[in-house]
Design a protein around this motif. Structure first.
Motif, short mmCIF file in Angstrom:
data_model
loop_
_atom_site.label_atom_id
_atom_site.label_comp_id
_atom_site.label_asym_id
_atom_site.label_seq_id
_atom_site.Cartn_x
_atom_site.Cartn_y
_atom_site.Cartn_z
N ARG A 11 18.03 48.57 19.71
CA ARG A 11 19.36 49.14 19.50
C ARG A 11 19.67 50.27 20.46
NH1 ARG A 11 20.41 50.45 13.46
NH2 ARG A 11 22.43 50.87 14.42
N CYS A 12 18.68 50.71 21.24
CA CYS A 12 18.82 51.84 22.15
C CYS A 12 19.06 51.34 23.57
CB CYS A 12 17.55 52.69 22.10
SG CYS A 12 17.46 53.98 23.36
N SER A 13 20.14 51.78 24.20
CA SER A 13 20.46 51.31 25.55
C SER A 13 19.41 51.74 26.56
CB SER A 13 21.85 51.79 25.97
OG SER A 13 21.90 53.19 26.04
N THR A 14 18.84 52.91 26.41
CA THR A 14 17.81 53.36 27.34
C THR A 14 16.55 52.52 27.19
OG1 THR A 14 18.71 55.59 27.26
CG2 THR A 14 16.50 55.36 28.14
N SER A 15 16.23 52.14 25.97
CA SER A 15 15.08 51.30 25.72
C SER A 15 15.32 49.89 26.28
CB SER A 15 14.79 51.25 24.22
OG SER A 15 13.53 50.70 23.96
N ARG A 16 16.52 49.37 26.09
CA ARG A 16 16.85 48.05 26.65
C ARG A 16 16.78 48.10 28.18
NH1 ARG A 16 21.05 48.38 22.85
NH2 ARG A 16 22.55 48.61 24.54
N SER A 17 17.22 49.19 28.78
CA SER A 17 17.15 49.34 30.23
C SER A 17 15.70 49.33 30.69
CB SER A 17 17.83 50.64 30.65
OG SER A 17 17.63 50.88 32.02
N ALA A 18 14.83 50.01 29.97
CA ALA A 18 13.41 50.02 30.34
C ALA A 18 12.82 48.62 30.28
CB ALA A 18 12.63 50.96 29.43
N LEU A 19 13.18 47.86 29.25
CA LEU A 19 12.70 46.49 29.14
C LEU A 19 13.20 45.66 30.32
CD1 LEU A 19 11.19 44.27 27.64
CD2 LEU A 19 13.22 43.95 26.22
N ASP A 20 14.46 45.82 30.67
CA ASP A 20 15.01 45.11 31.83
C ASP A 20 14.26 45.47 33.11
OD1 ASP A 20 16.92 43.90 30.22
OD2 ASP A 20 18.54 45.26 30.82
N GLN A 21 13.94 46.76 33.27
CA GLN A 21 13.22 47.20 34.47
C GLN A 21 11.80 46.64 34.52
OE1 GLN A 21 13.84 51.39 35.76
NE2 GLN A 21 15.19 51.51 33.97
N VAL A 22 11.15 46.58 33.38
CA VAL A 22 9.81 46.00 33.30
C VAL A 22 9.87 44.53 33.69
CG1 VAL A 22 7.98 45.31 31.70
CG2 VAL A 22 8.89 47.64 31.61
N GLU A 23 10.83 43.81 33.12
CA GLU A 23 10.95 42.38 33.42
C GLU A 23 11.33 42.15 34.88
OE1 GLU A 23 13.73 41.20 30.40
OE2 GLU A 23 12.14 40.90 28.91
N SER A 24 12.24 42.95 35.43
CA SER A 24 12.65 42.82 36.83
C SER A 24 11.51 43.10 37.78
CB SER A 24 13.81 43.78 37.14
OG SER A 24 14.95 43.41 36.43
N ALA A 25 10.60 43.98 37.39
CA ALA A 25 9.45 44.31 38.23
C ALA A 25 8.36 43.24 38.15
CB ALA A 25 8.89 45.68 37.83
N GLY A 26 8.54 42.28 37.23
CA GLY A 26 7.54 41.23 37.08
C GLY A 26 6.25 41.71 36.46
N VAL A 27 6.35 42.79 35.70
CA VAL A 27 5.17 43.38 35.07
C VAL A 27 4.96 42.73 33.70
CG1 VAL A 27 4.21 45.53 34.14
CG2 VAL A 27 5.49 45.56 36.29
N GLU A 28 3.72 42.36 33.43
CA GLU A 28 3.39 41.81 32.12
C GLU A 28 3.50 42.94 31.09
OE1 GLU A 28 -0.42 39.86 29.83
OE2 GLU A 28 -0.31 39.68 32.02
N ALA A 29 4.18 42.66 30.00
CA ALA A 29 4.39 43.72 29.01
C ALA A 29 4.22 43.21 27.58
CB ALA A 29 5.78 44.31 29.17
#
Length: 118
Positions: A11-29
């Motif tokens: 529900r947090c836009s900053t948290s969603r942004s972090a998830l997007d950045q992790v996925e865009s970087a191709g990092v396993e999370a």
């Protein structure tokens, strides 16, 4: 590179942004929705041991914090922060990213790419 654990609130836009950045970087999370799967005291202490930010920053000072009657004096030490977050997980600052023996609070959003590339 070590896997990243993301303590996430969708529900947090900053948290969603972090998830997007992790996925865009191709990092396993591993994404942990800490409101539905709260960290216990041991996990919180492990997080605090890794945290590069001041431990007190891990606690959100929002309306819920005030409604509980909490003040900065209630979260001034590691033990106090762990106790408050174990009882009230919604007060945890988000997002939190953990990799190996390091952890950061992903605020501001610009901190996330540097953490992922280190």
């Amino acid at each position: 590179m070590d896997q990243v654990t993301l303590l996430h609130n969708p529900r947090c836009s900053t948290s969603r942004s972090a998830l997007d950045q992790v996925e865009s970087a191709g990092v396993e999370a591993e994404v942990v929705r800490y409101l539905t799967a709260p960290l216990d005291e041991a996990a919180l202490r492990d997080l605090v041991d890794k945290l590069e930010d001041p431990v007190t920053d891990l606690v959100r000072r929002d309306a819920a914090f005030a409604a509980l009657g909490l003040t900065d004096d209630d979260v001034a030490t590691t033990d106090q922060v762990v106790a408050v977050l174990a009882e009230h997980p919604r007060l945890m600052q988000r997002p939190v990213l953990i990799r190996g023996d390091r952890a950061i609070i992903g605020r501001p959003k610009e901190r996330v790419p540097a953490f992922l590339s280190d």
